[in-house]
Design an enzyme around this catalytic site. Structure first.
Site, mmCIF file in Angstrom:
data_model
loop_
_atom_site.group_PDB
_atom_site.id
_atom_site.type_symbol
_atom_site.label_atom_id
_atom_site.label_comp_id
_atom_site.label_asym_id
_atom_site.label_seq_id
_atom_site.Cartn_x
_atom_site.Cartn_y
_atom_site.Cartn_z
ATOM 1 N N LYS A 27 -2.266 -1.574 -3.696
ATOM 2 C CA LYS A 27 -3.111 -0.370 -3.673
ATOM 3 C C LYS A 27 -2.227 0.854 -3.783
ATOM 4 O O LYS A 27 -1.247 0.964 -3.030
ATOM 5 C CB LYS A 27 -3.921 -0.343 -2.368
ATOM 6 N N LYS A 80 0.861 -1.199 0.000
ATOM 7 C CA LYS A 80 0.000 0.000 0.000
ATOM 8 C C LYS A 80 0.887 1.235 0.000
ATOM 9 O O LYS A 80 1.659 1.468 0.930
ATOM 10 C CB LYS A 80 -0.916 -0.005 1.225
#
Length: 330
Positions: A253, A200
């Site tokens: 992400k 992330k």
């Protein structure tokens, strides 16, 4: 004999193109995010200004919306909660009567076949907006890694008790997958999988989400715990750590700006790979479509196809509900 390659032979008709298509986006590949608000106003339905077509929903409005979506083929959702009150330790995040816990129970009662994923983080529940508890270090305020782990584990167990099918830690604390796995096992939830936000990035593409989830940091930023967008080798170190800690899924992400990372993770590991087409990706496509600059449906589908082609098995996307309702994905 032909002296050059005639690739157009297999592109001549729609039927031929479909016959040899290498990738497709299917209903079962998509996960729809929802923002559920703990409110006494049963009719609460607040448009998210930076994410056209998306809403903050009361539990009752959430029920109506998911019911309609399930009838059009919705298979999986991920839940984000907005509590009535926030504090320094995000206590509403792991409360038995927290808004996500209520939403999970509702889902499993109404649509037992629906796969319910829960976001495990504290940022929506803390009054400072960070993903963990804060402490002072050399005069500066920082997020305490190890102290946060117990609260994340407590949150994951509370979601499992409510009936969640998958818990998905998004905080990026070191060791959180192991802490959550051990807590779930100890509580008797050995069969609940962990979908780790393994890779992330500290991305500028999250802006609209922070309006939607009311989770913007009140001071500073998240660059000390989310990944530097300039790094790629580090992604494999993060994913490897989560594999060793028994993650069941690995997530990247954002998705669109990090297709190379999705491919790296896909090539390196055998676990299912998820990718999050985040709010900024969604909002940019919607804005360009609204202005007539692009064909919104075509660009959104091409974006989803690119994520699949890069190697994602699952995609969290705000287009999911609408595409299912209009039969663009089946």
């Amino acid at each position: 004999m032909a002296d050059f390659f005639r690739g157009r032979r297999l592109r001549r008709t729609a039927a031929l193109r479909e016959l040899v298509r290498e990738n497709e986006v299917r209903a079962q590949d998509l996960i729809m995010p929802y923002f559920v608000v703990d409110t006494d106003d049963a009719s609460f339905r607040k448009p998210i200004s930076s994410m056209p077509g998306q809403f903050q929903l009361s539990l009752q409005e959430f029920e109506k919306q998911v019911d309609a979506a399930v009838k059009t083929g919705l298979r999986s959702i991920i839940l984000f909660g907005i509590p009535k009150t926030k504090d320094g330790v995000g206590s509403e995040g792991y409360a038995d009567d927290g808004i996500v816990q209520k939403a999970v129970r509702l889902c499993k009662q109404r649509w037992p076949q629906l796969v319910v994923v829960t976001d495990v983080c504290l940022c929506e529940y803390t009054d400072h907006g960070h993903c963990g508890i804060l402490r002072k270090e050399n005069g500066d305020v920082t997020v305490e890694n190890d102290g946060t782990l117990a609260l994340l584990a407590k949150t994951a167990v509370s979601h499992a008790k409510a009936g969640a099918d998958i818990v998905a830690p998004s905080d990026m604390m070191d060791g959180r997958v192991l802490a959550i796995r051990e807590a779930l096992d100890e509580a008797g939830f050995e069969n609940i999988p962990v979908m780790s936000y393994a890779v992330k990035y500290a991305s500028a593409f999250y802006g609209p989400f922070r309006e939607a989830a009311e989770s913007a940091p009140q001071s500073g930023d998240r660059k000390s715990y989310q990944m530097d967008p300039a790094n790629s080798r580090e992604a494999l170190r993060e994913a490897t750590a989560d594999v060793l800690e028994e993650a069941d899924f690995l997530m990247v992400k954002p998705a669109g700006p990090y297709l190379d990372i999705i491919r790296m993770v896909r090539d390196e590991f055998d676990l299912p790979v998820a990718a999050y087409q985040v709010s900024g990706e969604y909002s940019m496509i919607m804005a360009a479509a609204h202005n007539g600059w692009v064909n919104g449906d075509a660009v959104a589908m091409e974006s989803l196809m690119g994520i699949k082609r890069a190697g994602a098995d699952l995609i969290i996307s705000y287009f999911t509900e609408d595409f299912l309702a209009r039969g663009l994905v089946k």
